[in-house]
Design a protein around this motif. Structure first.
Motif, PDB file in Angstrom:
ATOM      1  N   VAL A  45       1.004  -1.094   0.157  1.00 26.88           N
ATOM      2  CA  VAL A  45      -0.104   0.210  -0.092  1.00 26.88           C
ATOM      3  C   VAL A  45       0.665   1.244   0.118  1.00 26.88           C
ATOM      4  CG1 VAL A  45      -1.828   1.326   1.330  1.00 26.88           C
ATOM      5  CG2 VAL A  45      -1.838  -0.995   1.185  1.00 26.88           C
ATOM      6  N   GLY A  46       0.755   2.157  -0.989  1.00 30.21           N
ATOM      7  CA  GLY A  46       1.571   3.254  -1.113  1.00 30.21           C
ATOM      8  C   GLY A  46       1.037   4.378  -0.046  1.00 30.21           C
ATOM      9  N   ALA A  47       2.001   5.315   0.527  1.00 31.86           N
ATOM     10  CA  ALA A  47       1.793   6.137   1.367  1.00 31.86           C
ATOM     11  C   ALA A  47       0.647   7.061   1.130  1.00 31.86           C
ATOM     12  CB  ALA A  47       3.040   7.104   1.532  1.00 31.86           C
ATOM     13  N   PRO A  48       0.450   7.484  -0.022  1.00 31.37           N
ATOM     14  CA  PRO A  48      -0.808   8.307  -0.330  1.00 31.37           C
ATOM     15  C   PRO A  48      -1.955   7.742  -0.109  1.00 31.37           C
ATOM     16  CG  PRO A  48       1.002   8.656  -1.999  1.00 31.37           C
ATOM     17  CD  PRO A  48       1.455   7.509  -1.421  1.00 31.37           C
ATOM     18  N   MET A  49      -2.053   6.364  -0.665  1.00 27.60           N
ATOM     19  CA  MET A  49      -3.409   5.582  -0.531  1.00 27.60           C
ATOM     20  C   MET A  49      -3.804   5.355   0.967  1.00 27.60           C
ATOM     21  SD  MET A  49      -6.218   4.378  -1.455  1.00 27.60           S
ATOM     22  CE  MET A  49      -6.275   4.332  -3.185  1.00 27.60           C
ATOM     23  N   LEU A  50      -2.571   5.043   1.557  1.00 23.52           N
ATOM     24  CA  LEU A  50      -2.764   4.881   3.180  1.00 23.52           C
ATOM     25  C   LEU A  50      -3.169   6.014   4.070  1.00 23.52           C
ATOM     26  CD1 LEU A  50      -2.508   2.825   5.480  1.00 23.52           C
ATOM     27  CD2 LEU A  50       0.143   3.322   5.663  1.00 23.52           C
ATOM     28  N   ALA A  51      -2.669   6.990   3.510  1.00 25.85           N
ATOM     29  CA  ALA A  51      -2.835   8.395   4.200  1.00 25.85           C
ATOM     30  C   ALA A  51      -4.394   8.736   4.023  1.00 25.85           C
ATOM     31  CB  ALA A  51      -2.056   9.321   3.966  1.00 25.85           C
ATOM     32  N   ALA A  52      -4.685   8.747   2.671  1.00 26.74           N
ATOM     33  CA  ALA A  52      -5.847   8.924   2.519  1.00 26.74           C
ATOM     34  C   ALA A  52      -7.047   8.042   3.021  1.00 26.74           C
ATOM     35  CB  ALA A  52      -6.278   8.990   0.922  1.00 26.74           C
ATOM     36  N   ILE A  53      -7.051   6.759   2.884  1.00 27.05           N
ATOM     37  CA  ILE A  53      -7.860   6.010   3.723  1.00 27.05           C
ATOM     38  C   ILE A  53      -7.872   6.172   5.240  1.00 27.05           C
ATOM     39  CG2 ILE A  53      -8.462   3.647   4.143  1.00 27.05           C
ATOM     40  CD1 ILE A  53      -6.873   2.859   1.534  1.00 27.05           C
ATOM     41  N   ALA A  54      -6.676   6.430   5.855  1.00 26.82           N
ATOM     42  CA  ALA A  54      -6.968   6.821   7.246  1.00 26.82           C
ATOM     43  C   ALA A  54      -7.628   8.078   7.594  1.00 26.82           C
ATOM     44  CB  ALA A  54      -5.414   7.142   7.827  1.00 26.82           C
ATOM     45  N   ILE A  55      -7.332   9.004   6.908  1.00 25.38           N
ATOM     46  CA  ILE A  55      -8.139  10.237   7.219  1.00 25.38           C
ATOM     47  C   ILE A  55      -9.585  10.100   6.945  1.00 25.38           C
ATOM     48  CG2 ILE A  55      -8.564  12.514   6.279  1.00 25.38           C
ATOM     49  CD1 ILE A  55      -5.582  13.139   6.165  1.00 25.38           C
ATOM     50  N   THR A  56      -9.872   9.407   5.587  1.00 24.96           N
ATOM     51  CA  THR A  56     -11.456   9.332   5.579  1.00 24.96           C
ATOM     52  C   THR A  56     -11.892   8.352   6.440  1.00 24.96           C
ATOM     53  OG1 THR A  56     -10.888   9.332   2.995  1.00 24.96           O
ATOM     54  CG2 THR A  56     -12.956   8.628   3.494  1.00 24.96           C
TER      55      THR A  56
END
Length: 294
Positions: A45-56
């Motif tokens: 899992v790339g950092a952008p996707m991981l961060a986006a999912i975490a925030i959402t």
């Protein structure tokens, strides 16, 4: 003199501690747990996707928590002044019944959840990078630019703000009916409302063969859920986007598309009907407040 801000301030002074704790406690727990927790994610899992999912997910969870607290508190708000015997004092002031009721509704149905959401947005800006560092290491923070992060965060905040507003609008007929029932029937209000809806639904089903009551209630509830929890709509190919450099942009576009869908859903007869029911509950609530001795 406009006394409406004073009425809002009264609500804030009485309930600010509980709502602040509702927002702050989950943030503190998450900030303490994420850096040191053992978090394992299968696959790359790339950092952008991981961060986006975490925030959402974090924003959705806190918004759902705020809405749940609001739903639990709402029926009790209808008879609060009678229960603490302050109704005579408030009636002695040069404020109208609709102002008093509107201030209570505005603060508890919108402004207080908005406060929880605002604090959650700030907390998410710390939680997401800490999660990325925990799972992927410090170097992973360099996988997305500050500009991309700001654009995604703005899109996410806009979506959740609209989600809060439309979730409250979709739930407003149920909330106002519960408050009106509690105002007129005290502790029996909510049970009587539930029993009345069940009887009405069964009666219409027997007479017409249609489950209109269940369909309407289910529609209002379903629309409120997807408004507050956009991930329930699905349609996100997590596996194909996990290692993609375009994940952040795709997720941002998905949020904007979901926002457009949210606005389209609002242009529906069910929304207009629900607002009419909510207006009826509001009138009943004011009528009951104008008859404190009965």
């Amino acid at each position: 003199m406009n006394r409406f801000p004073t009425l809002l301030h009264r609500e804030w002074m009485q309930h600010r501690r509980g709502w602040l704790l509702l927002a702050v406690i989950p943030a503190v727990l998450a900030l303490l747990a994420v850096p040191f927790g053992q978090i394992r994610i299968e696959g790359f899992v790339g950092a952008p996707m991981l961060a986006a999912i975490a925030i959402t997910i974090y924003l959705m969870a806190l918004l759902a928590l705020a809405l749940a607290a609001m739903l639990i508190q709402a029926p009790g708000m209808a008879r609060r002044d009678q229960q603490d015997r302050s109704i005579e004092f408030w009636l002695s002031l040069p404020t109208s019944h609709w102002q008093s009721v509107s201030a209570t509704l505005l603060m508890h149905l919108l402004l207080m959840p908005l406060l929880v959401l605002a604090i959650s947005v700030l907390a998410a800006q710390l939680i997401a990078p800490l999660l990325v560092v925990n799972v992927l290491g410090v170097q992973a923070l360099g996988e997305f630019t500050a500009t991309e992060w700001v654009i995604f965060s703005a899109a996410g905040v806009l979506r959740q703000l609209l989600g809060l507003l439309f979730a409250v609008l979709w739930l407003s007929p149920l909330i106002m009916l519960a408050m009106a029932a509690s105002a007129w029937l005290k502790g029996w209000g909510v049970p009587a409302l539930v029993a009345g809806l069940v009887i009405l639904g069964l009666l219409l089903q027997q007479l017409t063969g249609h489950t209109l009551v269940w369909q309407v209630l289910g529609f209002w509830w379903a629309q409120a859920k997807v408004a507050a929890l956009p991930l329930l709509r699905g349609g996100i190919p997590f596996e194909s986007l996990a290692g993609s450099d375009a994940a952040m942009g795709w997720f941002r576009d998905w949020l904007l598309h979901d926002t457009a869908q949210l606005l389209r859903d609002a242009v529906h007869p069910g929304m207009a009907g629900g607002l009419l029911v909510a207006a009826g509950g509001f009138v009943l609530l004011i009528w009951r407040r104008s008859r404190p001795g009965n």
